[in-house]
Design an enzyme around this catalytic site. Structure first.
Site, PDB file in Angstrom:
ATOM      1  N   GLU A   1      18.107  43.371  29.779  1.00  0.00           N
ATOM      2  CA  GLU A   1      19.354  43.264  30.531  1.00  0.00           C
ATOM      3  C   GLU A   1      19.675  44.476  31.392  1.00  0.00           C
ATOM      4  OE1 GLU A   1      21.106  40.614  30.790  1.00  0.00           O
ATOM      5  OE2 GLU A   1      20.140  39.379  29.260  1.00  0.00           O
TER       6      GLU A   1
ATOM      7  N   SER B   1      27.200 -10.265  11.388  1.00  0.00           N
ATOM      8  CA  SER B   1      28.323 -11.203  11.356  1.00  0.00           C
ATOM      9  C   SER B   1      29.688 -10.537  11.471  1.00  0.00           C
ATOM     10  CB  SER B   1      28.281 -12.019  10.060  1.00  0.00           C
ATOM     11  OG  SER B   1      27.085 -12.753  10.020  1.00  0.00           O
TER      12      SER B   1
END
Ligand code: ZN
Length: 746
Positions: free
Chosen positions: A97, A367
């Protein structure tokens, strides 16, 4: 925050020197635009107060009584001192970084010059050389917007921060704040999440892996793409070698090692995990990860501690399920508010935001879909009702011949009987009458959104044969409309969302109510679905209070369901395997039993209550149970049925299906002139024939003439004289009355 700037702030003096510096710099970089820009930037410069740095910006989840349930986001942040972070791990971050972190003053002029050159040559702002200090500033005070004003503010604040804090303090702040993916904030949580270790236990390869994450945490996550994660780690190792943080030997050794991460991210324990996962998912969808995990939202949810706990316990208990590795899901909601009281998406919860079977899996509803797609639309649109009659006989619709689950055919039955026993043929015939497009419109009003416009077009929908399927949550919403007198309310987990400062972002404490069906339709459906529980496939869900519901079992018993409700609560239970393996069970057993166990405990302190009394527009009438018409002259008493009707749908014609027929006492077939013993029976006359295995076959008028009796060798005469003719009814009325009388005495 930029709103609370203080114009009289003393630090402005220092700032002037910076303005000069940055003006020069900006002028160099961007030409003449800069001065005005810098002045504007300084005007609303956020207030840098390191004392007020808030690590605890997690989103707070409360119940309805404002009791804190859990936090999302920063709950998985554990602060560490920089001393606990191994040197080699720190170096991995510096190499990745900000390699001159310990040399620069908050901004890296050499880096900026390089970036500026790139920006000039490319004509736009590329990734600049952001120092760790700048990244901290951006994270703390600014948005991620990359415009000139923000950039200038960032530079000013970065230099200020360097004056207030030491380098080590800034690095510590950075390592504790950044996001590492998988819900891990800060380096300690990341070490736990990815390696199951404390930060001080990490070495070179782990450090290099973690240092590679912040740039794109999800892209470089080993749980998303292992190869990319490895590649990224090795780039970090390469940088460390380049900057002499490690030697070639260290590099060679580390670069050939695997990632060493856990198979799945270590999870944090939190209460009601599937419920919280669902809430998190919804929040992220609406507000984005940044807001949810860092924005400190205040979220009020509808969970019911007691019911949620019961549902989790019942589903987790091996004794309530056929095997250890079978899965299940439960949704319980209050149909009158739409509030989700309990939501369990699996039998155990091992991993944050894991597969949620209550909200994310689409399975065939079997169902349990019949009331939604066939029965209720038939009542709503076709003037049918519990006493309407359907002939349960083999059918063939363009080559498709659905079966009943027990392989039998009942013949002429009422809709109530058909639903009670989950007769497939009946559901198909009802859908055929309603038509698929109309039925789908109806289902959509009940919140079924998963129907596929292209594939879900056929009558197999009547049996819950869907292209994609439904989620348990979707089904709960639909049954909620039956339980709530026809009003659909979208199932709601999140009641209110506030910003960190308590500004209300959304409030669904009065959820939208939509009329999905007439109250009379809902009433008749509830009434019929009570028969399912009292006499039919749902017996195992019985409670000592009124229950309505429907079982569901799909082909090969892969998905088993129970969908039911009391006047107070709707509950959906799904049981099945993640792998679509056969369960060898029915919706009427494990799911119904689980449903009963949850509901009986959930309602133990709630006084027994009846379903809402009948709405206007319901009447009672007695009809012939084989034709559905008013009783006719020949309707026998055991073919009379008294049931409920929507006013105006009571038939006005009388039964003519029951007829008197003279049959041969020996063969049972229609008589010919030679039959010696004849009896007159009440039989059912229909304009079509049915196979012998239909259960009421014997009650139907025979289709052939006796062939046992005849004039010796030739029987042709007899056939011709009496072919299919029935006797005059008037003549036989007295006989009929006798039969009727005998029946009564049985
Ligand atoms: Zn005969």
């Amino acid at each position: 925050m930029s709103d609370n700037k203080d114009d009289n702030n003393k630090r402005k003096l220092n700032v002037f020197r910076l303005i000069l510096l940055i003006t020069l710099l900006a002028a160099l970089t961007f030409g003449g635009v800069a001065i005005g820009m810098v002045v504007a930037s300084v005007k609303d410069l956020p207030d840098l107060s390191v004392e007020a740095i808030d690590y605890n910006a997690s989103t707070l989840i409360f119940d309805q009584n404002e009791k804190l349930i859990t936090k999302i986001g920063t709950q998985n942040r554990v602060l560490v001192d920089l001393q606990e972070v191994p040197e080699i791990v720190r170096k991995a971050f510096l190499a990745t970084e900000d390699v001159r972190f310990y040399q620069h003053c908050g901004i890296d002029f050499r880096g900026i010059a390089r970036a500026a050159w790139q920006n000039i040559t490319s004509g736009s702002i590329q990734e600049g050389a952001s120092t760790i200090t700048q990244q901290v500033i951006r994270d703390l005070y600014l948005t991620q917007d990359r415009n000139f004003k923000r950039k200038i503010q960032e530079i000013i604040l970065a230099i200020q921060l360097e004056r207030k804090l030491s380098k080590d303090e800034i690095l510590e702040l950075y390592l504790n704040r950044i996001y590492f993916g998988e819900g891990a904030y800060g380096i300690q949580a990341a070490a736990e999440t990815y390696f199951g270790k404390d930060i001080n236990e990490l070495g070179l390869k782990e450090g290099a892996f973690l240092a590679g994450l912040p740039q794109a945490p999800s892209a470089y996550s080993p749980y998303q793409n292992k190869d990319l994660a490895l590649k990224r780690r090795n780039i970090v190792l390469g940088n460390m070698l380049k900057y002499n943080f490690i030697n070639k030997n260290d590099y060679d050794e580390a670069v050939n090692k695997n990632l060493g991460t856990l198979d799945s991210p270590a999870s944090e324990q939190y209460p009601y995990p599937y419920y919280i996962d669902y809430v998190t998912e919804q929040l992220v969808e609406k507000y984005g990860e940044e807001q949810v995990f860092k924005g400190g939202l205040r979220v009020y949810i509808a969970v019911d501690h007691k019911i949620q706990t019961i549902a989790e316990e019942v589903l987790a208990n091996d004794q309530n399920l056929p095997t250890k590795d079978i899965q299940g899901a439960v949704v319980i909601l209050d149909p009158h508010t739409g509030y989700i009281k309990a939501l369990v998406g699996g039998r155990e919860h091992t991993q944050k935001r894991q597969l949620n079977r209550a909200t994310q899996i689409y399975r065939q509803p079997g169902s349990t879909f019949k009331p939604i797609i066939a029965y209720a639309p038939a009542i709503e649109f076709k003037g049918m009702g519990p006493a309407s009659v359907i002939d349960d006989i083999p059918i063939n619709i363009e080559g498709w011949s659905p079966n009943n689950s027990d392989g039998s055919y009942r013949g002429l039955i009422t809709m109530r009987t058909a639903l009670t026993n989950s007769v497939n043929i009946a559901a198909v015939k009802l859908l055929q009458q309603v038509t698929a497009p109309e039925a789908k419109k109806f289902a959509r009003k009940l919140g079924i959104t998963s129907l596929d416009p292209k594939h879900d077009v056929g009558l197999s929908m009547a049996l819950g044969g869907l292209y994609k399927g439904v989620t348990p949550l979707e089904l709960a919403g639909a049954y909620g409309a039956f339980a709530n007198q026809g009003i659909y309310i979208k199932p709601t987990a999140i009641i209110r969302v506030e910003k960190f400062d308590k500004t209300v972002l959304e409030d669904t404490s009065h959820p939208k109510q939509q009329i999905a069906m007439k109250p009379t339709t809902a009433y008749l459906m509830t009434d019929m679905m009570q028969s399912v529980i009292n006499y039919g496939t749902g017996k195992k869900a019985r409670l000592d209070r009124p229950v309505a519901g429907k079982t569901g079992t799909t082909d090969k018993n892969i998905d088993t369901w129970f969908a039911g409700y009391t006047p107070e609560l709707v509950g959906i239970v799904w049981v099945g395997y993640d792998t679509n393996k056969q369960t060898y069970h029915y919706g009427g057993d494990y799911p119904a039993i689980i449903w009963r166990k949850i509901m009986s405990k959930a309602l133990e302190d709630v006084p027994r209550k009846d379903f809402p009394s009948k709405p206007n527009g319901i009447t009672t009438a007695t009809v012939d149970s084989k034709s559905g018409l008013l009783p006719g002259p020949n309707t026998p008493p055991d073919h009379l049925v008294t049931d409920k009707f929507v006013t105006g749908t009571v038939p006005n014609k009388h039964d003519n299906t029951h007829v008197l027929v003279e049959v041969c006492a020996t063969s049972g077939k229609l008589v010919n002139n030679y039959c010696p013993d004849r009896i007159t029976k009440i039989m059912l006359k229909l304009p079509y024939t049915v196979p012998y295995y239909v259960k009421d076959y014997e009650q139907r008028v025979p289709t052939s003439i006796c062939n046992l009796h005849g004039p010796g060798t030739s029987s042709e005469n007899g056939y011709n004289q009496n072919n299919g003719k029935l006797h005059n009814l008037d003549k036989l009325q007295d006989l009929f009355d006798k039969i009727k009388k005998n029946k009564k005495e049985d």
